[in-house]
Motif scaffolding. Sequence first.
Motif, PDB file in Angstrom:
ATOM      1  N   VAL A 294      -5.177   2.429 -31.778  1.00 58.33           N
ATOM      2  CA  VAL A 294      -4.248   2.802 -30.709  1.00 58.33           C
ATOM      3  C   VAL A 294      -4.185   1.624 -29.737  1.00 58.33           C
ATOM      4  N   THR A 295      -2.964   1.156 -29.454  1.00 59.05           N
ATOM      5  CA  THR A 295      -2.842  -0.043 -28.608  1.00 59.05           C
ATOM      6  C   THR A 295      -3.029   0.324 -27.134  1.00 59.05           C
ATOM      7  N   ARG A 296      -3.261  -0.719 -26.333  1.00 64.88           N
ATOM      8  CA  ARG A 296      -3.407  -0.513 -24.882  1.00 64.88           C
ATOM      9  C   ARG A 296      -2.156   0.155 -24.322  1.00 64.88           C
ATOM     10  N   ARG A 297      -1.012  -0.327 -24.816  1.00 62.80           N
ATOM     11  CA  ARG A 297       0.238   0.211 -24.298  1.00 62.80           C
ATOM     12  C   ARG A 297       0.339   1.710 -24.601  1.00 62.80           C
ATOM     13  N   GLU A 298      -0.073   2.081 -25.812  1.00 62.05           N
ATOM     14  CA  GLU A 298      -0.010   3.503 -26.169  1.00 62.05           C
ATOM     15  C   GLU A 298      -0.939   4.336 -25.282  1.00 62.05           C
ATOM     16  N   VAL A 299      -2.128   3.777 -24.992  1.00 61.36           N
ATOM     17  CA  VAL A 299      -3.061   4.489 -24.111  1.00 61.36           C
ATOM     18  C   VAL A 299      -2.427   4.669 -22.731  1.00 61.36           C
ATOM     19  N   PHE A 300      -1.803   3.588 -22.252  1.00 62.10           N
ATOM     20  CA  PHE A 300      -1.160   3.615 -20.940  1.00 62.10           C
ATOM     21  C   PHE A 300      -0.093   4.714 -20.893  1.00 62.10           C
ATOM     22  N   TRP A 301       0.777   4.715 -21.909  1.00 61.93           N
ATOM     23  CA  TRP A 301       1.858   5.705 -21.922  1.00 61.93           C
ATOM     24  C   TRP A 301       1.326   7.115 -22.106  1.00 61.93           C
ATOM     25  N   LEU A 302       0.221   7.221 -22.827  1.00 58.17           N
ATOM     26  CA  LEU A 302      -0.363   8.541 -23.058  1.00 58.17           C
ATOM     27  C   LEU A 302      -0.803   9.159 -21.720  1.00 58.17           C
ATOM     28  N   VAL A 303      -1.524   8.353 -20.929  1.00 50.34           N
ATOM     29  CA  VAL A 303      -1.992   8.856 -19.624  1.00 50.34           C
ATOM     30  C   VAL A 303      -0.795   9.158 -18.727  1.00 50.34           C
ATOM     31  N   LEU A 304       0.186   8.258 -18.773  1.00 47.22           N
ATOM     32  CA  LEU A 304       1.363   8.465 -17.948  1.00 47.22           C
ATOM     33  C   LEU A 304       2.139   9.715 -18.389  1.00 47.22           C
ATOM     34  N   ALA A 305       2.164   9.936 -19.711  1.00 47.89           N
ATOM     35  CA  ALA A 305       2.873  11.115 -20.230  1.00 47.89           C
ATOM     36  C   ALA A 305       2.174  12.396 -19.758  1.00 47.89           C
ATOM     37  N   GLU A 306       0.837  12.360 -19.734  1.00 48.19           N
ATOM     38  CA  GLU A 306       0.099  13.529 -19.223  1.00 48.19           C
ATOM     39  C   GLU A 306       0.470  13.781 -17.767  1.00 48.19           C
ATOM     40  N   ALA A 307       0.501  12.677 -17.001  1.00 45.70           N
ATOM     41  CA  ALA A 307       0.850  12.804 -15.583  1.00 45.70           C
ATOM     42  C   ALA A 307       2.269  13.350 -15.449  1.00 45.70           C
ATOM     43  N   LEU A 308       3.132  12.869 -16.321  1.00 48.06           N
ATOM     44  CA  LEU A 308       4.527  13.313 -16.291  1.00 48.06           C
ATOM     45  C   LEU A 308       4.591  14.818 -16.552  1.00 48.06           C
ATOM     46  N   PHE A 309       3.767  15.254 -17.475  1.00 45.13           N
ATOM     47  CA  PHE A 309       3.721  16.683 -17.800  1.00 45.13           C
ATOM     48  C   PHE A 309       3.297  17.477 -16.556  1.00 45.13           C
ATOM     49  N   ILE A 310       2.206  17.006 -15.920  1.00 42.14           N
ATOM     50  CA  ILE A 310       1.722  17.676 -14.698  1.00 42.14           C
ATOM     51  C   ILE A 310       2.806  17.631 -13.623  1.00 42.14           C
ATOM     52  N   GLY A 311       3.406  16.436 -13.497  1.00 38.79           N
ATOM     53  CA  GLY A 311       4.451  16.252 -12.485  1.00 38.79           C
ATOM     54  C   GLY A 311       5.625  17.175 -12.752  1.00 38.79           C
ATOM     55  N   ALA A 312       6.012  17.297 -14.035  1.00 33.34           N
ATOM     56  CA  ALA A 312       7.192  18.099 -14.372  1.00 33.34           C
ATOM     57  C   ALA A 312       6.928  19.577 -14.099  1.00 33.34           C
ATOM     58  N   VAL A 313       5.759  20.063 -14.529  1.00 33.81           N
ATOM     59  CA  VAL A 313       5.452  21.486 -14.309  1.00 33.81           C
ATOM     60  C   VAL A 313       5.322  21.744 -12.801  1.00 33.81           C
ATOM     61  N   GLY A 314       4.582  20.832 -12.124  1.00 31.07           N
ATOM     62  CA  GLY A 314       4.392  20.982 -10.675  1.00 31.07           C
ATOM     63  C   GLY A 314       5.722  20.939  -9.944  1.00 31.07           C
ATOM     64  N   THR A 315       6.590  20.023 -10.367  1.00 29.62           N
ATOM     65  CA  THR A 315       7.881  19.887  -9.698  1.00 29.62           C
ATOM     66  C   THR A 315       8.724  21.144  -9.896  1.00 29.62           C
ATOM     67  N   LEU A 316       8.710  21.660 -11.115  1.00 30.53           N
ATOM     68  CA  LEU A 316       9.493  22.861 -11.408  1.00 30.53           C
ATOM     69  C   LEU A 316       9.031  24.025 -10.523  1.00 30.53           C
ATOM     70  N   LEU A 317       7.710  24.201 -10.466  1.00 31.52           N
ATOM     71  CA  LEU A 317       7.174  25.257  -9.603  1.00 31.52           C
ATOM     72  C   LEU A 317       7.505  24.972  -8.149  1.00 31.52           C
ATOM     73  N   GLY A 318       7.392  23.671  -7.789  1.00 26.28           N
ATOM     74  CA  GLY A 318       7.660  23.250  -6.414  1.00 26.28           C
ATOM     75  C   GLY A 318       9.096  23.568  -6.011  1.00 26.28           C
ATOM     76  N   LEU A 319      10.024  23.386  -6.957  1.00 25.58           N
ATOM     77  CA  LEU A 319      11.427  23.661  -6.637  1.00 25.58           C
ATOM     78  C   LEU A 319      11.617  25.149  -6.345  1.00 25.58           C
ATOM     79  N   LEU A 320      11.004  25.985  -7.185  1.00 21.21           N
ATOM     80  CA  LEU A 320      11.130  27.436  -6.975  1.00 21.21           C
ATOM     81  C   LEU A 320      10.500  27.840  -5.646  1.00 21.21           C
ATOM     82  N   LEU A 321       9.284  27.316  -5.415  1.00 19.97           N
ATOM     83  CA  LEU A 321       8.562  27.624  -4.191  1.00 19.97           C
ATOM     84  C   LEU A 321       9.326  27.089  -2.978  1.00 19.97           C
TER      85      LEU A 321
END
Lengths: 846, 255
Positions: A294-321
């Motif tokens: 697994v390349t460094r770039r893939e690791v980087f995007w993987l962590v960022l993708a996780e954050a994006l997931f958290i951000g997306a779910v949090g944002t969706l809830l945040g919009l409703l709230l």
Amino acid sequence: MLVAPLLWRASLRYLRQHRWLLSLSVVGVALGVAVVVAIDLANSSARTAFALSSETVTGKTTHQIIGGGGSLPDSVYVRLRTTAGMPTTAPAVDGFAATPAREGLTFQVLGVDPLAEQPFRSFVPSGESLDLGQFFSPTSTGLISVKTAEELALQLGDRLPLDIEGVAREVTIGGYLGGSETGQSDAALANLLVVDINTAKQLFDMPASLTRIDVIASEEEVQQLRAVLPDGVDIVAASTRSETLAQMTRAFELNLSALSLLALVVGMFLTYNTMNFSVVQRRPLIGRMRALGVTRREVFWLVLAEALFIGAVGTLLGLLLGVLLGRGLVQLVTRTINDLYYVLSVREMSVRPLTLFKGIALGVGATLVSAWMPARSATRSSPSTVLRRSAEETEVKAMAPRLALVGLVLGLGGALLLVAPSRSIIISYAALFLVLIGFALLVPVSVVGITGILRPLAGSVTGAVGRMGVAGISGSLSRTSVAIAALMIAVAATIGVGVMVSSFRTTVVVWLNNVLRADVYIQPPNLVFRSGEAELVPSLVEAIRDIDGVSASYGIRHVEVMTSVGLSQLSATETRETRGSMFAYTDGDPEAIRDAFRNDDNTVLVSEAYAWRHGLTRGDSLTIFTDRGDVTFLVGGVYYDYASDQGAILIRRLAYENYFDDRGYSGLALYVADDRPIDEVIGEVQETAGATQQILVRSNRELRRFSLDVFDRTFTITSVLRLLAVVVAFVGVLSALMSLQLEREREFRVLRAVGLTKRQQRRYVAVQTGTMGAIAGALAIPLGLLLAWVLIFVINRRSFGWTLQMDITPIILVQAALLSIAAALLAGFAALLLLNKRGEADGEQQ
Amino acid sequence: MVVKGVLRSLLPNPEIQQLPYMSHVVLERLTRAFREGEGSRSVLRGVDLTIERGEFVALLGRSGAGKSTLLNVISGIDKPTSGSVTIGGRELSSLSENERTLFRRRHIGFVFQSFNLIPTLTVRENVLLPLDLAEDQGASTERRARALSFLDQVGLGDRGSSFPDVLSGGEQQRVAIARALASEPMLLLADEPTGNLDYETGRQVMDLLHRLATESNTTMLVVTHDRDFLEASDRVYEMRDGALHRVSTVDATTR
């Protein structure tokens, strides 16, 4: 594809296994986004409601003919209608009326001439039969929207009671506004009451004058018109007034938005912490992946993708709230606008796509920004030499001085921006955020220093367990410093905003003591507290002045006038010797300023906020459009005043009467003879007013209290935002401590196995989290005071132009420190409780 | 340039096909030194080695002798201080870190002492991971089927949907072997694959590894102290003082 599907699946399963941390992080993002969205919704709903009502009343009008003193004689309209070749015109009389039928409901009353109205506005569907005979009849008849009629349970022919500046009036419902043919929405018409122009004249007691004349004209026709208009009458673009009003609330809205961003910044610390934890915990796993190719770039995007997931779910809830929270905040924002600026009724919340887009961009963007560093750090996981946790902590400790240096540079950069000669509020807030981040970067080095001192101390007081607890703070610096920084920022915000509000309040109290010197104050009820333009019935003024025991009195008149710098509030005051030292001036000799004001008709004073807003200083000239035409006045002095952030021009009453035809009074102040009890005079004033006009009669003390009540009310929304930032910070600390305890789970089990009692474990958590809270509180005090200084002397000044005295109340600092310790302790024990529960569940499974 | 490099390492290397007579793995004057405080410590001191295609070479040595460092350098995880590593005609030390990673993903299989399975992936997913990483999942259903057939061959075909934490150590290592072979690598590196297993399980795992590598004609370099394994290998080397010393008989290693 940036991340292989199987890697992504592995990540999601990891997040699911750590659902407590995941939930806390999602909640952090959601709260941050919710606050930003709610404030934006509240602001934009207020703006939309205002724009809608302006558009409805303006219709197709391109220009308006207005008089110097806020009204113009009927004769101007008659002259225009009888002169050949003039463009289309329609007379209008408008104002506001409250109704006893429902508290808080305010109508915008628009008096029109139905015969001239057609080209301008279409309130009634063409097919509907409106009985013009009835509309014109001497009985006041009005049209309201069907929806409002339903809400008030009114039918055709029913009477609608009105309260106009304290005088009771009524109109009969003669028809309904709206319908699909008119193209007017229910929301636009909800607060409108359309009456015949003569009815409006009766309602507002202006028998021979109009508020304005609406015009549909090209620029060329406007020039033609201007040539035939008499002195004291001018033609302006129809949007002038609404633009000025919209401008008024800009700084207010901007400050709310900035405060709401604070919650998001605290939320960012939370996401950073979660992502950092997940990276540190998975370093060996990432090392394995790297060995598998697994390349460094893939690791980087993987962590960022996780954050994006958290951000997306949090944002969706945040919009409703945010939408839910917005419903509450829109009421607070509307109330503040009504208290301070203009009459506004927000009947529905407008959820604009732009607001939601902003929420999404901020939520997801903030999460990605906060995950950037952990993602970068993850790429450094070497496949061959898997870093141990201790190695990483050593690295963080070694980095602490460097981080502090970066923090100092950022802080200095922010400080330079703050003292730079700029009036931009956005730059001020950007500088403030730089200072905040700079301070946060000083946290690791401070934590190492402070725990170094505290460690032996804790050891001697609480034994080995306490020493371990304190040592654990610097031992897990990468985790604890983030939690401490998040808590510090939230607590500092509490101190900063608290000191700012208390300083503001103290300044206002001192100012009220100076300006409120009379014994009794009388005014008609105003729909906008700070504007005070409502007029006392003229016969009442003289009757009140003649009351036995009134030793002296002075009257004041507030009107809105057009000036060379735009629409402004003009206050005409009767000068009395007793008022001589009422004002303090920003510069110049007070005696000389007072003399010039008393003796020269062409000298005016301007308030500090007004001078700031329009860039005026003592000695400048200011042209006011009067009933005698344009008159240039000398700005004789700039006085301290906290009545309105829009500021005002003060003119001597005699000069006002020279230049304006208006003889009305908006308020009266009475001095009561020493031998007459004030309450008796108040009773007599109320008796005199009787049924003529409902007036507000307040003693000096009551008026002060009432003024401070309104002051406190306008800061309610600030307090709500401050509280929300603390809630987000609490979630942050809880999340940080949870991750810390999770990492120590194994260590705890070993300690328990070798004889650590549950009591000792609790002591360990108490010492550790209590110390963390105390460090955050101790660091928050200087930062909070700095924040207060910036809010008072930079942001407040740049937003409103006020000079405030900084007043540090020790209780605010003590409260903040206690809040910090309590939040940390609470979070620590909540984390311990959860872990113990988890441990028991594991035990049962096994 | 980076894109070109990435493509180069992803595409099948024509030289590999065209030069069948060339040795498969060539190490020349390989050195690796690590900084330690002010000075440096040499772990590899001029290692020379050639391994032919399909050959099975065993490596032994004391703890800290540099065996793992050598495997790291050969696999491209680590870069030599000097010297060259050539695998299938590709000189690795001239590649960037990213290119080496992509080369490793495509052409080298790894079996570790501590199994190193991904705990959040099922057994089947762990085996398919190398193909998934190489984005081959859509390209060849046949290849995926072949990859999964290794799972059957290690006797765990029925445990595909289990997670690693419910498997025994031996089972985990068998999954790791299936994963290492799934991408049909040119070279299989194993670092004490039986070190964490009991004797019987270790022997079974070793047999399996040997059989599968031989059947697929995969070149194999294994760090091991397992006597059976050493006996089964084509050549045995001992790592001593940073250099490789050929061991003629297995007895010599057990002194």
